[in-house]
Design a protein around this motif. Structure first.
Motif, mmCIF file in Angstrom:
data_model
loop_
_atom_site.group_PDB
_atom_site.id
_atom_site.type_symbol
_atom_site.label_atom_id
_atom_site.label_comp_id
_atom_site.label_asym_id
_atom_site.label_seq_id
_atom_site.Cartn_x
_atom_site.Cartn_y
_atom_site.Cartn_z
ATOM 1 N N VAL A 29 12.521 -1.143 13.986
ATOM 2 C CA VAL A 29 11.164 -0.738 15.024
ATOM 3 C C VAL A 29 11.441 0.608 15.449
ATOM 4 C CG1 VAL A 29 10.049 -0.993 17.131
ATOM 5 C CG2 VAL A 29 10.340 -2.901 15.539
ATOM 6 N N GLU A 30 10.466 1.670 15.199
ATOM 7 C CA GLU A 30 10.412 3.064 15.457
ATOM 8 C C GLU A 30 9.217 3.761 15.520
ATOM 9 O OE1 GLU A 30 11.823 6.279 16.475
ATOM 10 O OE2 GLU A 30 13.566 4.771 16.312
ATOM 11 N N GLN A 31 9.129 4.587 16.619
ATOM 12 C CA GLN A 31 7.983 5.558 16.846
ATOM 13 C C GLN A 31 8.004 6.538 15.898
ATOM 14 O OE1 GLN A 31 6.113 6.308 20.474
ATOM 15 N NE2 GLN A 31 7.074 4.503 21.290
ATOM 16 N N ASN A 32 9.302 7.156 15.539
ATOM 17 C CA ASN A 32 9.387 8.500 14.750
ATOM 18 C C ASN A 32 9.490 7.853 13.118
ATOM 19 O OD1 ASN A 32 10.560 10.326 13.078
ATOM 20 N ND2 ASN A 32 11.721 11.237 14.612
ATOM 21 N N ALA A 33 8.022 7.725 12.938
ATOM 22 C CA ALA A 33 7.815 7.303 11.493
ATOM 23 C C ALA A 33 8.212 7.965 10.308
ATOM 24 C CB ALA A 33 6.232 7.194 11.361
ATOM 25 N N LYS A 34 8.324 9.384 10.461
ATOM 26 C CA LYS A 34 9.043 10.145 9.219
ATOM 27 C C LYS A 34 10.387 9.803 9.077
ATOM 28 C CE LYS A 34 9.042 14.541 7.418
ATOM 29 N NZ LYS A 34 8.692 16.020 7.640
ATOM 30 N N LEU A 35 11.108 9.833 10.055
ATOM 31 C CA LEU A 35 12.723 9.492 9.897
ATOM 32 C C LEU A 35 12.808 8.087 9.483
ATOM 33 C CD1 LEU A 35 14.436 11.459 12.816
ATOM 34 C CD2 LEU A 35 14.399 12.019 10.257
ATOM 35 N N ALA A 36 12.186 7.168 10.143
ATOM 36 C CA ALA A 36 12.161 5.641 9.989
ATOM 37 C C ALA A 36 11.759 5.424 8.433
ATOM 38 C CB ALA A 36 11.313 4.777 10.657
ATOM 39 N N LEU A 37 10.759 6.129 7.780
ATOM 40 C CA LEU A 37 10.282 6.024 6.536
ATOM 41 C C LEU A 37 11.337 6.462 5.491
ATOM 42 C CD1 LEU A 37 6.566 5.965 6.702
ATOM 43 C CD2 LEU A 37 7.779 3.955 6.263
ATOM 44 N N GLN A 38 11.954 7.697 5.724
ATOM 45 C CA GLN A 38 12.910 8.285 5.076
ATOM 46 C C GLN A 38 14.086 7.684 4.711
ATOM 47 O OE1 GLN A 38 13.453 12.027 6.979
ATOM 48 N NE2 GLN A 38 11.808 13.142 5.889
ATOM 49 N N ALA A 39 14.603 6.644 5.958
ATOM 50 C CA ALA A 39 15.768 5.957 5.712
ATOM 51 C C ALA A 39 15.632 4.489 5.187
ATOM 52 C CB ALA A 39 16.235 5.625 7.218
ATOM 53 N N ALA A 40 14.236 4.148 5.013
ATOM 54 C CA ALA A 40 13.986 2.673 4.729
ATOM 55 C C ALA A 40 13.719 2.433 3.407
ATOM 56 C CB ALA A 40 12.788 2.109 5.641
ATOM 57 N N HIS A 41 13.801 1.228 2.845
ATOM 58 C CA HIS A 41 13.620 0.752 1.484
ATOM 59 C C HIS A 41 12.104 0.669 1.430
ATOM 60 C CE1 HIS A 41 17.922 -0.208 1.649
ATOM 61 N NE2 HIS A 41 17.699 0.333 0.562
ATOM 62 N N ARG A 42 11.556 -0.298 2.444
ATOM 63 C CA ARG A 42 10.076 -0.732 2.699
ATOM 64 C C ARG A 42 9.615 -0.502 4.061
ATOM 65 N NH1 ARG A 42 8.776 -5.549 2.280
ATOM 66 N NH2 ARG A 42 10.688 -6.426 2.440
ATOM 67 N N GLY A 70 -1.545 -4.939 16.953
ATOM 68 C CA GLY A 70 -1.287 -6.312 16.832
ATOM 69 C C GLY A 70 -1.089 -6.917 15.329
ATOM 70 N N ALA A 71 -1.742 -5.828 14.522
ATOM 71 C CA ALA A 71 -2.057 -6.371 13.093
ATOM 72 C C ALA A 71 -1.075 -5.626 12.260
ATOM 73 C CB ALA A 71 -3.403 -6.398 12.678
ATOM 74 N N ILE A 72 -0.657 -6.058 11.056
ATOM 75 C CA ILE A 72 -0.067 -5.317 9.873
ATOM 76 C C ILE A 72 -1.132 -4.720 9.042
ATOM 77 C CG2 ILE A 72 1.399 -5.250 7.764
ATOM 78 C CD1 ILE A 72 3.165 -5.762 10.321
ATOM 79 N N THR A 73 -1.214 -3.320 8.917
ATOM 80 C CA THR A 73 -2.464 -2.670 8.388
ATOM 81 C C THR A 73 -2.156 -2.037 7.057
ATOM 82 O OG1 THR A 73 -1.930 -0.672 9.632
ATOM 83 C CG2 THR A 73 -3.842 -2.206 10.608
ATOM 84 N N MET A 74 -0.873 -2.039 6.801
ATOM 85 C CA MET A 74 -0.274 -1.460 5.694
ATOM 86 C C MET A 74 1.250 -1.973 5.365
ATOM 87 S SD MET A 74 -0.239 2.524 4.218
ATOM 88 C CE MET A 74 -1.803 2.874 4.906
ATOM 89 N N SER A 75 1.601 -2.012 3.983
ATOM 90 C CA SER A 75 2.968 -2.118 3.762
ATOM 91 C C SER A 75 3.348 -1.684 2.412
ATOM 92 C CB SER A 75 3.682 -3.830 4.058
ATOM 93 O OG SER A 75 2.661 -4.629 3.004
ATOM 94 N N GLY A 76 4.624 -1.519 2.075
ATOM 95 C CA GLY A 76 4.816 -1.102 0.617
ATOM 96 C C GLY A 76 6.151 -0.287 0.771
ATOM 97 N N ASN A 77 6.389 0.452 -0.393
ATOM 98 C CA ASN A 77 7.767 1.208 -0.645
ATOM 99 C C ASN A 77 7.622 2.126 0.414
ATOM 100 O OD1 ASN A 77 8.986 3.873 -2.087
ATOM 101 N ND2 ASN A 77 9.824 2.155 -2.895
ATOM 102 N N ALA A 78 8.616 2.399 1.033
ATOM 103 C CA ALA A 78 8.869 3.527 2.274
ATOM 104 C C ALA A 78 8.426 5.007 1.673
ATOM 105 C CB ALA A 78 10.030 3.511 2.991
ATOM 106 N N LYS A 79 9.009 5.090 0.515
ATOM 107 C CA LYS A 79 8.769 6.625 -0.115
ATOM 108 C C LYS A 79 7.185 6.809 -0.542
ATOM 109 C CE LYS A 79 13.176 7.416 0.306
ATOM 110 N NZ LYS A 79 13.541 6.359 1.134
ATOM 111 N N ASP A 80 6.855 5.799 -1.097
ATOM 112 C CA ASP A 80 5.220 5.774 -1.481
ATOM 113 C C ASP A 80 4.508 5.974 -0.099
ATOM 114 O OD1 ASP A 80 5.790 5.404 -4.035
ATOM 115 O OD2 ASP A 80 5.246 3.429 -3.754
ATOM 116 N N MET A 81 4.891 5.238 1.023
ATOM 117 C CA MET A 81 4.118 5.384 2.363
ATOM 118 C C MET A 81 4.112 6.883 2.975
ATOM 119 S SD MET A 81 4.778 1.732 4.027
ATOM 120 C CE MET A 81 3.947 1.686 5.526
ATOM 121 N N LEU A 82 5.440 7.511 2.700
ATOM 122 C CA LEU A 82 5.695 8.868 3.386
ATOM 123 C C LEU A 82 4.692 9.653 2.650
ATOM 124 C CD1 LEU A 82 9.414 9.783 3.170
ATOM 125 C CD2 LEU A 82 7.642 10.045 5.141
#
Length: 241
Positions: free
Chosen positions: A196-209, A216-228
């Motif tokens: 769980v991280e507020q620094n979205a850029k670093l988090a998505l760069q490190a993550a797989h998904r 309180g709701a999930i509004t989007m999900s997917g491959n982390a690189k695509d989300m970047l």
């Protein structure tokens, strides 16, 4: 087929009339680094606390399955025995104990002395700053050093799933980069992580998904690189677009 470590189905958390989490679905497979991003107050930390059973009095509904079994009513202190560990927001180190004593507390469920000693050396290699200060009281460390210690302490329990809550919070930019370097290192060793991280850029760069949480709701999900590269994510969380 991917092996499910954590599967959350229709999770709802309410504090009185306030719905903090509104029926989310989320899963983490073995060996993945999954990130949950979103603005402050989106419900990210509440989700982690629901997983670990550390919420204050509130209403929790839905399914939380860990390694194929429900942990909805499992006491939080049983989680470590089940090899589920969390590094909380704010780190939570034992300030009046030394670094080495903190690490030994992370291994309190273990009795393999040789293995424990080997793991201390292993994590001292990953976190050389801690080795230099092994006999120093944890409360005298900088925020970044305390974050490293909290992570190393959790890893001493040999977690099948490591939950990280805002590891970069309150740290200098240089230390944030170092913490994420360590997160990637730990992930590369095959340890499953939900970050769980507020620094979205670093988090998505490190993550797989990745999952995006908003109100309180999930509004989007997917491959982390695509989300970047997604314009909506860039505009809302990366300061771009």
């Amino acid at each position: 087929m991917a092996e499910n470590v954590l599967k959350i189905s229709n999770l709802k958390v309410a504090y009185g009339g306030i719905k903090a989490v509104k029926g989310i679905d989320l899963e983490v497979n073995k060996g993945e680094l999954i990130t949950l991003i979103g603005a402050n107050g989106a419900g990210k930390t509440t989700t982690l606390k629901a997983i670990t059973g550390t919420l204050p009095a509130c209403k929790v509904e839905g399914e939380i399955n860990y390694l194929g079994a429900s942990i909805r009513n499992v006491n939080s202190f049983e989680m470590v025995k089940n090899h589920l560990a969390m590094v909380p927001e704010g780190r939570g180190v034992f300030t009046r104990m030394t670094i080495l004593e903190n690490l030994m507390m992370g291994a309190y469920i273990r009795n393999d002395k040789a293995g424990i000693n080997a793991d201390v050396e292993k994590w001292f290699t990953v976190f050389p700053r801690l080795k230099e200060r092994a006999s120093q009281l944890a409360g005298t460390l900088s925020g970044g050093e305390q974050q490293m210690l909290a992570m190393a302490r959790a890893l001493m329990s040999h977690p099948n799933l490591l939950l990280l809550d805002e590891p970069s919070m309150g740290l200098s930019p240089i230390m944030v980069e170092k913490i994420f370097e360590v997160v990637r290192n730990v992930s590369a060793q095959g340890i499953t992580i939900l970050l769980v991280e507020q620094n979205a850029k670093l988090a998505l760069q490190a993550a797989h998904r990745g999952y995006v949480m908003d109100s309180g709701a999930i509004t989007m999900s997917g491959n982390a690189k695509d989300m970047l590269n997604d314009p909506k994510v860039q505009a809302a969380y990366l300061g771009e677009g």
